[in-house]
Write an enzyme that holds these catalytic residues in place. Structure first.
Site, PDB file in Angstrom:
ATOM      1  CG  HIS A  52      -0.360   0.015   2.410  1.00  0.00           C
ATOM      2  ND1 HIS A  52       0.288  -1.108   3.084  1.00  0.00           N
ATOM      3  CD2 HIS A  52      -0.517   1.033   3.363  1.00  0.00           C
ATOM      4  CE1 HIS A  52       0.582  -0.418   4.235  1.00  0.00           C
ATOM      5  NE2 HIS A  52       0.258   0.394   4.695  1.00  0.00           N
ATOM      6  CG  HIS A  54      -0.559   4.260   4.735  1.00  0.00           C
ATOM      7  ND1 HIS A  54      -1.055   3.455   5.730  1.00  0.00           N
ATOM      8  CD2 HIS A  54      -1.336   4.956   4.141  1.00  0.00           C
ATOM      9  CE1 HIS A  54      -2.368   3.687   5.698  1.00  0.00           C
ATOM     10  NE2 HIS A  54      -2.617   4.519   4.466  1.00  0.00           N
ATOM     11  CG  ASP A  56       4.285   2.889   7.546  1.00  0.00           C
ATOM     12  OD1 ASP A  56       3.466   3.437   6.984  1.00  0.00           O
ATOM     13  OD2 ASP A  56       4.382   2.053   8.407  1.00  0.00           O
TER      14      ASP A  56
HETATM   15 ZN   LIG Z   1       2.583   0.153   8.275  1.00  0.00          ZN
END
Ligand SMILES: [Zn+2]
Length: 237
Positions: A52, A54, A56
């Site tokens: 995904h 995001h 991080d």
């Molecule tokens: Zn994460």
């Protein structure tokens, strides 16, 4: 390889995996971490695949791709085959989330964590979609889950059953509180999240909104809730 970006949401850091020369979730744009990933890949990197978008998980992707000689960075959609993986759409934590299936191994990003439960914010995430994703993952009969944070999960069916039961128990408590007339954030949290320590109460308040969004979508919410409780997720605070 685990990146040095620990936090309440990333546990002890983001996990990056390498399988058949493909890197899953390069993690933060951190030289020491990307050095370790390159070293682990040995013969070179064929490509980079994300669970995904995001930050991080994805921030280091472009740097790593450049250092690996301009390899592709792919966030696949449902059913797409990338390198040795097949993608399974698992929206919930993020709308673009996929799990990457590799034989009986699932690289599950933030759909399942090695410890604790996954953060689902309203708007950006979706609790209804998340429960469907957990059930679809459960149906695959995988041998091991490799999460984006925390240790391997060696009993996927038991973990996924726990996750589903945990969400449904929260919902049951929440509906019970609504039926008893609770209409404010404080009263709903007191009833359905009474086990949560004070410092996690703000996070519980966001999760509460994700549950209310689901109940609203299903036409199960009373109309006289405290204003702001169904803000649609624009303001997760
Ligand atoms: Zn994460």
């Amino acid at each position: 390889m685990r990146a040095a970006n620990p936090s309440p949401l990333t546990l002890d850091g983001t996990n990056t995996y390498v399988a058949e020369g493909w890197v899953i979730d390069p993690g933060p744009d951190d030289d020491a971490h990307l050095d370790a990933v390159l070293a682990a890949a040995g013969d070179g990197i064929a490509g980079i695949v994300l669970t995904h978008s995001h930050i991080d998980h994805s921030e280091g992707a472009e740097s790593l791709a450049a250092r690996a000689g301009g390899v592709p960075v792919v966030l696949p959609s449902d059913g797409e085959e990338v390198g040795p993986f097949r993608a399974l759409a698992t929206p919930g934590h993020a709308p673009d989330h996929v799990c990457l299936l590799f034989g009986k191994t699932g690289f599950v990003g933030d759909t399942v964590l090695g410890e604790g439960s996954v953060f689902i914010a309203p708007g950006e995430g979706s609790l209804s979609a998340y429960l469907d994703s957990l059930r679809r993952l459960r149906a695959l009969g995988l041998d091991v889950l490799c999460p984006g944070h925390g240790p391997y999960v060696w009993d996927p069916a038991a973990k996924l059953d726990d996750y589903i039961a945990h969400r449904l128990e929260r919902e049951r408590l929440l509906v019970q509180a609504l039926d008893a007339g609770a209409r404010t954030e404080d009263r709903l949290l007191d009833h359905a999240w009474s086990d949560v320590p004070g410092h996690l109460r703000p996070a519980a308040a966001v999760t509460l909104r994700a549950h209310l969004e689901k109940l609203s979508d299903e036409g199960r919410l009373p109309r006289d809730l405290e204003p702001g409780l169904l803000a649609g997720g624009a303001d997760p605070g």
